[in-house]
Design an enzyme around this catalytic site. Structure first.
Site, PDB file in Angstrom:
ATOM      1  N   ARG A 224       0.848  -1.189   0.000  1.00  0.00           N
ATOM      2  CA  ARG A 224       0.000   0.000   0.000  1.00  0.00           C
ATOM      3  C   ARG A 224       0.885   1.240   0.000  1.00  0.00           C
ATOM      4  O   ARG A 224       1.947   1.255   0.625  1.00  0.00           O
ATOM      5  CB  ARG A 224      -0.924   0.027   1.231  1.00  0.00           C
ATOM      6  CG  ARG A 224      -2.147  -0.870   1.124  1.00  0.00           C
ATOM      7  CD  ARG A 224      -3.127  -0.382   0.051  1.00  0.00           C
ATOM      8  NE  ARG A 224      -4.337  -1.182  -0.048  1.00  0.00           N
ATOM      9  CZ  ARG A 224      -4.550  -2.119  -0.963  1.00  0.00           C
ATOM     10  NH1 ARG A 224      -3.629  -2.422  -1.857  1.00  0.00           N
ATOM     11  NH2 ARG A 224      -5.708  -2.755  -1.009  1.00  0.00           N
ATOM     12  N   HIS A 272      -1.200  -0.116 -10.049  1.00  0.00           N
ATOM     13  CA  HIS A 272      -1.951  -1.000  -9.130  1.00  0.00           C
ATOM     14  C   HIS A 272      -2.482  -2.236  -9.861  1.00  0.00           C
ATOM     15  O   HIS A 272      -3.683  -2.516  -9.864  1.00  0.00           O
ATOM     16  CB  HIS A 272      -3.107  -0.238  -8.454  1.00  0.00           C
ATOM     17  CG  HIS A 272      -3.564  -0.897  -7.180  1.00  0.00           C
ATOM     18  ND1 HIS A 272      -4.004  -0.210  -6.078  1.00  0.00           N
ATOM     19  CD2 HIS A 272      -3.634  -2.206  -6.827  1.00  0.00           C
ATOM     20  CE1 HIS A 272      -4.338  -1.050  -5.111  1.00  0.00           C
ATOM     21  NE2 HIS A 272      -4.117  -2.280  -5.553  1.00  0.00           N
TER      22      HIS A 272
HETATM   23  P1  NAP Z   1      -2.288 -10.525   5.475  1.00  0.00           P
HETATM   24  O1  NAP Z   1      -2.447 -11.986   5.243  1.00  0.00           O
HETATM   25  O2  NAP Z   1      -3.218  -9.838   6.413  1.00  0.00           O
HETATM   26  O3  NAP Z   1      -0.778 -10.296   5.929  1.00  0.00           O
HETATM   27  C1  NAP Z   1      -0.324  -9.079   6.418  1.00  0.00           C
HETATM   28  C2  NAP Z   1       1.055  -9.282   6.994  1.00  0.00           C
HETATM   29  O4  NAP Z   1       1.535  -8.025   7.481  1.00  0.00           O
HETATM   30  C3  NAP Z   1       1.061 -10.250   8.183  1.00  0.00           C
HETATM   31  O5  NAP Z   1       2.205 -11.043   8.161  1.00  0.00           O
HETATM   32  C4  NAP Z   1       1.094  -9.309   9.377  1.00  0.00           C
HETATM   33  O6  NAP Z   1       1.704  -9.845  10.534  1.00  0.00           O
HETATM   34  C5  NAP Z   1       1.964  -8.201   8.818  1.00  0.00           C
HETATM   35  N1  NAP Z   1       1.783  -6.984   9.596  1.00  0.00           N
HETATM   36  C6  NAP Z   1       0.660  -6.248   9.772  1.00  0.00           C
HETATM   37  N2  NAP Z   1       0.898  -5.207  10.581  1.00  0.00           N
HETATM   38  C7  NAP Z   1       2.198  -5.283  10.920  1.00  0.00           C
HETATM   39  C8  NAP Z   1       3.042  -4.506  11.751  1.00  0.00           C
HETATM   40  N3  NAP Z   1       2.590  -3.425  12.392  1.00  0.00           N
HETATM   41  N4  NAP Z   1       4.330  -4.882  11.873  1.00  0.00           N
HETATM   42  C9  NAP Z   1       4.812  -5.975  11.255  1.00  0.00           C
HETATM   43  N5  NAP Z   1       4.048  -6.769  10.454  1.00  0.00           N
HETATM   44  C10 NAP Z   1       2.772  -6.415  10.291  1.00  0.00           C
HETATM   45  O7  NAP Z   1      -2.388  -9.720   4.096  1.00  0.00           O
HETATM   46  P2  NAP Z   1      -2.077 -10.252   2.623  1.00  0.00           P
HETATM   47  O8  NAP Z   1      -3.243 -10.965   2.055  1.00  0.00           O
HETATM   48  O9  NAP Z   1      -0.775 -10.953   2.618  1.00  0.00           O
HETATM   49  O10 NAP Z   1      -1.966  -8.862   1.848  1.00  0.00           O
HETATM   50  C11 NAP Z   1      -0.993  -7.885   2.207  1.00  0.00           C
HETATM   51  C12 NAP Z   1      -1.352  -6.562   1.561  1.00  0.00           C
HETATM   52  O11 NAP Z   1      -1.145  -6.611   0.164  1.00  0.00           O
HETATM   53  C13 NAP Z   1      -2.829  -6.183   1.670  1.00  0.00           C
HETATM   54  O12 NAP Z   1      -3.102  -5.579   2.936  1.00  0.00           O
HETATM   55  C14 NAP Z   1      -3.003  -5.206   0.551  1.00  0.00           C
HETATM   56  O13 NAP Z   1      -2.774  -3.903   1.053  1.00  0.00           O
HETATM   57  C15 NAP Z   1      -1.890  -5.584  -0.445  1.00  0.00           C
HETATM   58  N6  NAP Z   1      -2.419  -6.040  -1.731  1.00  0.00           N
HETATM   59  C16 NAP Z   1      -2.038  -5.384  -2.865  1.00  0.00           C
HETATM   60  C17 NAP Z   1      -2.497  -5.808  -4.104  1.00  0.00           C
HETATM   61  C18 NAP Z   1      -2.045  -5.139  -5.373  1.00  0.00           C
HETATM   62  O14 NAP Z   1      -2.568  -5.413  -6.447  1.00  0.00           O
HETATM   63  N7  NAP Z   1      -1.062  -4.264  -5.312  1.00  0.00           N
HETATM   64  C19 NAP Z   1      -3.349  -6.902  -4.199  1.00  0.00           C
HETATM   65  C20 NAP Z   1      -3.730  -7.543  -3.024  1.00  0.00           C
HETATM   66  C21 NAP Z   1      -3.258  -7.110  -1.792  1.00  0.00           C
HETATM   67  P3  NAP Z   1       1.044 -11.103  11.308  1.00  0.00           P
HETATM   68  O15 NAP Z   1       1.234 -12.266  10.365  1.00  0.00           O
HETATM   69  O16 NAP Z   1       1.835 -11.213  12.527  1.00  0.00           O
HETATM   70  O17 NAP Z   1      -0.405 -10.759  11.501  1.00  0.00           O
END
Ligand code: NAP
Length: 309
Positions: A224, A272
């Site tokens: 993000r 994006h």
């Molecule tokens: P997720 O499964 O919720 O994973 C988020 C990760 O970030 C987890 O490992 C979490 O830690 C970690 N995290 C959150 N807050 C943190 C903090 N304060 N300090 C350290 N680590 C932290 O999300 P996901 O499905 O992998 O997706 C990640 C992000 O990708 C989404 O939130 C979205 O913004 C982005 N995204 C982008 C696109 C694009 O097209 N560009 C598409 C889809 C998603 P824990 O494991 O300990 O909870």
């Protein structure tokens, strides 16, 4: 018969109606699926955060909001949302992200710009190191980060992951929390940011943290926009601290024409497109949660609105 409201822009309905109906039929769920149902009759809300529905108060019998997107920062602060919110973890989206991240890591690792994009470099042979000599750090070891880490591991890279809670992913050096951050930054020859946008992650990549990365590091952000302090990144690029950045997400999207990222020679902007939810696989995930709701089982992919992801 259960009532499922589809609350998203009309073009999404065109994409999702058939796959959702077919996933419901495959699961043996009899449902009335529509874009228009009286709020007090709705059992589930299939939702996109940019839909017109922003006040959940009249949806008195709804059991869950099932988000079509992975990112939920536009909805976690909605005070009218009192029922469970599930985000999208879609196998199709995950595959897309793995391919996008792997491609951009390989661009940097192999120095493709020198040999393909900019042939004026001439016959300056600089053989890239093997992947096993390169450390990639994935900031955010969730659904997407873990899949990317495993794919990069499969290519031979040394992979470190950083998350909020502690993790155990085979072959990946897992660091977490404030204590693990400095070590993760120090290792990040190539950094991939797959963190959600929350108050705790805003400007995580700032003047101080960018300075802790190895000199000449690469930064890839498909997470993000607010994860990065834009001005600090530009300063770090200009100073040679960061060699190049590939950015897919921005504080304001579409990225305004006057934003310095567009013209910066050391920034690649992608609009994006890193990974998109795929209607067929995402519909199965939505229907799985409806099935669970009807059986009284726990929903999958639940969001903790207090953490913001
Ligand atoms: P997720 O499964 O919720 O994973 C988020 C990760 O970030 C987890 O490992 C979490 O830690 C970690 N995290 C959150 N807050 C943190 C903090 N304060 N300090 C350290 N680590 C932290 O999300 P996901 O499905 O992998 O997706 C990640 C992000 O990708 C989404 O939130 C979205 O913004 C982005 N995204 C982008 C696109 C694009 O097209 N560009 C598409 C889809 C998603 P824990 O494991 O300990 O909870």
């Amino acid at each position: 018969m259960i009532n499922i409201l589809f609350a998203a822009k009309p073009e999404r309905w065109t994409t999702y109606e058939a796959p959702l109906r077919s996933a419901l039929a495959a699961a043996g769920i009899e449902a009335h699926l529509s874009q228009d149902i009286a709020p007090d009759q709705v059992d589930y809300i299939v939702y996109a955060p940019n839909s017109d529905l922003q006040d959940f108060t009249p949806y008195t019998r709804a059991k869950a909001v099932l988000n079509l997107w992975a990112g939920v920062e536009q909805i976690t602060g909605n005070q009218t949302l009192k029922i469970p919110l599930a985000r999208m973890v879609d196998p199709g989206l995950t595959k897309g992200m793995v391919e996008w991240v792997t491609g951009h890591v390989m661009r940097y690792h192999l120095g493709m710009d020198a040999h393909i994009v900019n042939p004026s470099h001439g016959w300056t042979v600089k053989t890239p190191p093997l992947a096993q000599e390169r450390e990639v750090v994935i900031f955010g070891l969730g659904a997407l980060g873990t899949a990317c880490a495993q794919a990069l591991l499969g290519l031979g890279f040394r992979v470190t992951g950083w998350s909020r809670s502690s993790k155990d992913v085979a072959g990946v050096t897992c660091l977490n929390g404030e204590d693990g951050l400095a070590d993760a930054l120090r290792r990040a020859e190539i950094a991939v940011t797959l963190l959600p946008d929350t108050p705790a992650t805003t400007n995580l990549f700032n003047e101080e943290t960018l300075a802790q990365m190895p000199r000449g590091a690469f930064l890839i952000n498909p997470g993000r926009g607010p994860l990065i302090d834009d001005d600090a990144l530009i300063a770090a690029l200009d100073a040679g601290q960061i060699a190049h950045a590939t950015l897919d997400v921005f504080r304001v999207e579409p990225l305004p024409q006057e934003h310095p990222f567009w013209a910066h020679p050391l920034v690649t902007v992608t609009p994006h497109i890193a990974a998109e939810t795929r209607a067929s696989t995402a519909s199965e995930v939505i229907v799985e949660n409806i099935k669970r709701g009807e059986q009284g089982a726990d929903f999958i992919n639940l969001v903790d609105c207090t953490l913001g992801y």
